[in-house]
Design a protein around this motif. Structure first.
Motif, short mmCIF file in Angstrom:
data_model
loop_
_atom_site.label_atom_id
_atom_site.label_comp_id
_atom_site.label_asym_id
_atom_site.label_seq_id
_atom_site.Cartn_x
_atom_site.Cartn_y
_atom_site.Cartn_z
N ARG A 126 0.83 -1.20 0.00
CA ARG A 126 0.00 0.00 0.00
C ARG A 126 0.86 1.26 0.00
NH1 ARG A 126 -3.13 -0.28 5.30
NH2 ARG A 126 -1.36 -1.58 5.87
N ILE B 247 0.10 5.00 1.21
CA ILE B 247 -0.93 5.57 2.07
C ILE B 247 -0.74 7.08 2.20
CG2 ILE B 247 -2.08 5.47 4.31
CD1 ILE B 247 -0.91 2.70 4.71
N ARG C 235 -7.29 10.09 5.37
CA ARG C 235 -6.37 9.06 4.89
C ARG C 235 -6.95 8.39 3.64
NH1 ARG C 235 -4.62 3.52 8.11
NH2 ARG C 235 -4.49 2.19 6.28
N HIS C 236 -6.04 7.99 2.75
CA HIS C 236 -6.49 7.24 1.57
C HIS C 236 -5.40 6.26 1.18
CE1 HIS C 236 -9.10 6.54 -1.82
NE2 HIS C 236 -8.10 6.71 -2.67
N ASP C 237 -5.80 5.01 0.93
CA ASP C 237 -4.85 3.95 0.58
C ASP C 237 -4.87 3.69 -0.93
OD1 ASP C 237 -5.11 3.83 3.34
OD2 ASP C 237 -4.86 1.67 3.43
N LYS D 100 -12.49 0.92 4.02
CA LYS D 100 -11.34 0.97 3.11
C LYS D 100 -11.22 -0.27 2.23
CE LYS D 100 -7.83 -0.72 6.39
NZ LYS D 100 -6.49 -0.47 6.97
N ASP E 235 -10.15 0.50 -1.31
CA ASP E 235 -8.72 0.82 -1.36
C ASP E 235 -7.87 -0.45 -1.32
OD1 ASP E 235 -9.33 3.51 -1.39
OD2 ASP E 235 -8.96 3.81 0.74
N THR F 117 -19.08 1.59 -3.61
CA THR F 117 -18.16 1.98 -2.54
C THR F 117 -18.86 2.92 -1.58
OG1 THR F 117 -16.20 1.76 -3.93
CG2 THR F 117 -16.01 3.17 -1.99
N LEU G 23 -17.57 5.01 1.54
CA LEU G 23 -16.43 5.42 2.36
C LEU G 23 -16.91 5.82 3.75
CD1 LEU G 23 -14.42 7.53 -0.25
CD2 LEU G 23 -14.06 5.15 0.42
#
Length: 393
Positions: free
Chosen positions: A189, A191, A209-211, A237, A240, A250, A252
Motif C-alpha cells: 500500500r 498511504i 487518509r487514503h490507501d 477501506k 482501497d 463503494t 467510504l
C-alpha cells in the motif's frame, strides 16, 4: 440452502493469540484479545456468538449455549499486514511476503519521486505515524517537502499538512508513488497521511487518509461475486485494499461509528451478494497507538451494536465476523502482530458449533461462495456444510 446477502465484517487487527510462527515475526506472546480483557473489556454478545469458545481462547467465559458457529483461523500467507490479510480472507494465499524497508527506501526511488512531484522528501525511515509528524512537521511547514516513512509492514506512507499540500495534490503524489513502486518495490500500500495543526499546539492526523493498494495478483471473492452478476458493496477501506477491483459500490467511512451506521443502513436495504466491511479504528487508533483501553472500548461498541443487527438479519442472510491480523496494544511494538484471528458466523439455518482450527483465512471465501451458490475457485476449503448439517442443528 443458499443465501441472498452476506455481511462480512473485518475487525481490523483483532487477533486472538499468537500464531504458531509468531516468533519468526518477532511476535511471541502477542494476544490482542487478552490485552483487551486485561483492560476490562466486556463482550457478552460476541461471547454469545462463540468468541470465548474458540480453540485456544482462554481469557473469556465459555457459555454452554452459544448462538453462532465459530472457528480459529490461521494465516497461511507470508506476512501480517492489511493487504495480505484481506487478500487471504478473499481467497488468495500469498506465498511470498510483500517487500518491507527497515532501513528506508532506496535513494534512487525517492529522487525519482521528487522529480515527478516537484517537492523534496523528508524522513525516509520506519516511524510511528503520530511521532513522525511531531518530529518532522515543522520542517515540512518550512520547506514544503513531503514526509515519507514506512513501518514493519509493506507500506510507503506520505504525510503532508492539508494547508501546505491540498488533499487532491497529496492523493496525486500517492498515485505517482504507486506508479513507481513496481517490480521488486511493489509494496502492498501507498498511504496518504494528511495532518493538521501547528508546532506550538501540536500536529494531529486528519480523517482523510487514503490507501492506494497493489492489485491482487489473482481473482478474489469480490471478482467472483461480481462476475456472477451480484453486488459487492465495499464499506470503509475495502475498495482501497482491493484497488477497486470486484467492487460494484463503494461506501467510504471515517471510523468505526460511521462504518457501523452504514452497515445498519444496508441491513435494511435489499441486495443480492456481498457486503464487505472494514472497521479500521481498532488498528489505526488503538493497536498502533498502544491503547488497550481504547481498543477495548471500540470492541464494546461493536458488541453493543450486535443485538440490533442480529434482529435485522433476514432468513436469507449470513453474518461473518473476522479479522485480518493482530495488533496487540499492550506490547512495546506499535506494529501489527502475527496472530490467529476469530471467525464468528450467524444466520438462519446456521448451527451453533465449533468449526475447529482452520489452516487459512481463505476458508471464508470458499464458504461465502458456496453460501451464495457460486461455483468458483479459492485457496481455502468451505465450512458451509459443517455449519448447516441437520445433525448439528
Amino acid at each position: 440452502m443458499t443465501k441472498q446477502r452476506i455481511f462480512l465484517i473485518v475487525l481490523d487487527s483483532f487477533g486472538i493469540g499468537g500464531a504458531a510462527d509468531a516468533a519468526d515475526y518477532g511476535d511471541a506472546g502477542s494476544n490482542t484479545l487478552a490485552a483487551c480483557v486485561r483492560a476490562g473489556v466486556r463482550l457478552p454478545n460476541l461471547e454469545r456468538l462463540g468468541l470465548g469458545n474458540i480453540d485456544g481462547v482462554d481469557c473469556l467465559p465459555k457459555p454452554e449455549k452459544v448462538i453462532g458457529a465459530y472457528a480459529r483461523l490461521r494465516e497461511a500467507s507470508k506476512g501480517k499486514d492489511t493487504t495480505i490479510g484481506h487478500w487471504e480472507i478473499a481467497g488468495h494465499i500469498s506465498p511470498r511476503p510483500l517487500p518491507t524497508y527497515p532501513n528506508g527506501f532506496p535513494q534512487g526511488l525517492l529522487d525519482a519521486l521528487s522529480r515527478e512531484i516537484g517537492r523534496g522528501v523528508l524522513c525516509n525511515k520506519p516511524y510511528s505515524g503520530t511521532d513522525v509528524i511531531r518530529d518532522y512537521g515543522a520542517e515540512h511547514l518550512r520547506t514544503g517537502s513531503v514526509i515519507v516513512y514506512t513501518s514493519a509492514d509493506s507500506v510507503f506512507q506520505i504525510a503532508a499538512h492539508e494547508q501546505i499540500v491540498p488533499l487532491e495534490e497529496l492523493y496525486s503524489i500517492c498515485r505517482t508513488a504507486r506508479g513507481l513502486l513496481t517490480g521488486e518495490h511493489a509494496v502492498g500500500r501507498v498511504i496518504a497521511r494528511p495532518f493538521a495543526g501547528d508546532p506550538e499546539q501540536g500536529f494531529t492526523r486528519t480523517a482523510n487518509r487514503h490507501d492506494f493498494s497493489l492489485e491482487p495478483p489473482a481473482g478474489t471473492l469480490l471478482d467472483q461475486v461480481k462476475a456472477a452478476g451480484m453486488e459487492v458493496i465495499a464499506v470503509g477501506k475495502i475498495t482501497d485494499i482491493f484497488a477497486g477491483r470486484g467492487v460494484t459500490e463503494t461506501i467510504l467511512t471515517h471510523g468505526n461509528t460511521e462504518g457501523l451506521e452504514k452497515t445498519s443502513g444496508l441491513l435494511g436495504r435489499p441486495f443480492h451478494g456481498l457486503c464487505f466491511v472494514n472497521l479500521v479504528d481498532f488498528d489505526m487508533l488503538y493497536g498502533h497507538r498502544n491503547d488497550p483501553k481504547g481498543y477495548a472500548a471500540a470492541l464494546e461498541q461493536v458488541d453493543g451494536w450486535l443485538p440490533g443487527a442480529l434482529t435485522r438479519l433476514g432468513p436469507d442472510d449470513l453474518l461473518l465476523i473476522t479479522a485480518d491480523h493482530g495488533c496487540d496494544p499492550s506490547t512495546p511494538s506499535t506494529d501489527h502482530s502475527r496472530e490467529n484471528v476469530p471467525l464468528l458466523a450467524y444466520g438462519a439455518g446456521i448451527a451453533p458449533c465449533n468449526l475447529g482450527t482452520r489452516d487459512t483465512f481463505a476458508d471464508i471465501a470458499a464458504t461465502a461462495l458456496e453460501a451464495l451458490g457460486i461455483e468458483g475457485g479459492s485457496d481455502g476449503r468451505s465450512f458451509w456444510n459443517m455449519m448447516t448439517r441437520e445433525d448439528v442443528r
